[in-house]
Design a protein around this motif. Sequence first.
Motif: not given
Lengths: 410, 410
Positions: A80, A19-20, A16, A84
């Motif tokens: 995702l 991905i940010q 995560i 984001a």
Amino acid sequence: MGLIVQKFGGTSVGSIERIQNVANRVIQEAQRGNQVVVVVSAMGKSTDELVNLATQLTNTPSKREMDMLLTTGEQVSIALLSIALQAKGYDAVSLTGWQAGIKTEAIHGNARIVEIETDTLHSYLNNGKIVIVAGFQGITSEFNITTLGRGGSDTTAVALAAALRADKCDIYTDVTGVFTTDPRYVKSARKLQSVSYDEMLELANLGAGVLHPRAVEFAKNYAVPLEVRSSLELETGTRIEEEVSMENNLIVRGIAFEDGVTRVTIVGLKNGLHSLSTIFTTLANHGINVDIIIQSMTSQDETNISFSIHTTDLDETLTVLQSNQEKLGFHSIQSESSLAKVSIVGSGMISNPGVAAEMFEVLANNEIQVKMVSTSEIKVSTVVEERFMVKAVEALHEAFKLDELVTHSV
Amino acid sequence: MGLIVQKFGGTSVGSIERIQNVANRVIQEAQRGNQVVVVVSAMGKSTDELVNLATQLTNTPSKREMDMLLTTGEQVSIALLSIALQAKGYDAVSLTGWQAGIKTEAIHGNARIVEIETDTLHSYLNNGKIVIVAGFQGITSEFNITTLGRGGSDTTAVALAAALRADKCDIYTDVTGVFTTDPRYVKSARKLQSVSYDEMLELANLGAGVLHPRAVEFAKNYAVPLEVRSSLELETGTRIEEEVSMENNLIVRGIAFEDGVTRVTIVGLKNGLHSLSTIFTTLANHGINVDIIIQSMTSQDETNISFSIHTTDLDETLTVLQSNQEKLGFHSIQSESSLAKVSIVGSGMISNPGVAAEMFEVLANNEIQVKMVSTSEIKVSTVVEERFMVKAVEALHEAFKLDELVTHSV
């Protein structure tokens, strides 16, 4: 305003947090006023986990169903990343391969893209959206889901860039670019500002996984300007494009190398018309990858053939050849392992015929014996003893002035 | 040769072993010479894991992207079940919702099916394939992926059965059928051979999750014969169909109940024309689900309103009402918690007007006070003290002879 295609691999979207980070890189490009299409792979190890589930059921799952299974990995990533971006206030939309109009051959597991219908993509882009496309996947004319095989997400990105006539295709990876040689072995290795498509293909095994050869070929065929750059560092990467400025008038642009090479020599092969094809067809049928091949005639009736293979393939190579000794008709087989291949690559060689000779001289001056030689228009490959590999690379890197290369920041 | 639709929920496909077990159930049906369409949900907790990934990015992910994310769960299941069937020597093919022709409204997260194009399904079935369809998902006319909301895979199965004019739709679950009441509370509970669609709807909260009401409604509208049965036990389940044989001439077919009920009474409400609608619109806007509503006129100008809610909604209900006291115009609010709802259900009631009276007598004989009553054509609901709930259910179960029911094996 330009149109940029960005590609992020599985490691770049492996968590995560990452991905940010990818979302931030995408936003930087959007903030420059560009339209952005982003291609992403499956998160980290998720493809391996899916393969593991299937192999608990059978060792031979059908390729159609494996494509159905594995394409979920990229679908998770696109959703995702889109979430984001939306959470950061940007208008994004995710598209599977088929939604993005990526049509492929009806071959599962290793399909080639035949066409991209860009209407949907253009429509979203014109509505101001950042478009996130699942890499590695497409659809047949029968509406079956396919995958593009190894390096598939690179190919998706390049194909989209070609179809959309993008200004640029940025391949984000875990290295900062393409280097004159592998910096893990040679401290003086320098990042190249640019290389040609052909040079990139010849340098492919430098930093394996940076960019898949199939994607480079595709980019060459459609003249898509690529840049290989880091998903973590902000510095400029390496451009891959047709017209390469003669950076410091470099004749040699990079030095590729690999260890674990074995030379096999077939001694006393009967000089029949089909001897060569029989040998290499037999080896290919057993999945043995042969690299350099050298033939030297020793008499009117007999010849010796030498070729290089990966050392890991030696046992099977010997088994295959010996079981066909009668059919092939030869005296004996010799082999030498613990060898390495060292190659100089550069499109400047075409107009500089003395480069190969210079290479041999450098190696000789360093008391490194050349066991095999193979040349192409933009590459000279030599096989040397493995223990001299790094010494050979360092000597060539210095002799061809690659360590003097100044990396310009843009 | 018939056409059977089978549906297996997330628990039934929660592991590789369970997928193998599902494959065996599918094969049993195929071996009887039937064409089989199988609808599966996502594996066990996989949907929760995907939701967890998204909520690490934001608490308010867009519904479109959540649909993109969550539909991968069923896609994994269909691929694995298809691989399992192929490994056992059966010809199977997996289809996503859109590949199976399931068209929905353009509403993300809770779309309704508007049409199923059955050409692809028929084509695969006619080629002798077992067709595995991803539950819970469809596609809009704009080619966006949607989900059907709660109970979605049940709805997919029923809708496919309707569209394909299947002979039967079997809903495989972790119970062996629909019971006269919850066997976890009442030992003498019996499995019903059959219930009508309406009875099933009224009994829905018995063994929650057995079959989603939306799927039952769909089955009723298209007269799809359903059977609820166990994915582990081989015994016959409960048929759900329009014409129910009068099994032992049962007037009451089941006893539903739930605890955690609170009664709220608004005292001295001004008798305006819009008082009622204002109250319940206000509560609905805050997502508070009101069940039974009773109004009793106390004077020309004022009225008292009682309604039942889940006790978990009590705090918000009081807050909402009190903050609107001036607008609504009432004296005070009273509430009583620790109540339970006990209902008798049976389509035989329509022609037996004395059933409600008999219910009240049974409760009175057991010294159980009835706090609220609500009746429909096939159901009588009472609200009693929570501590008497099981006693009330047992007494009614015996009085209406549900414990004498003989379950026939077919």
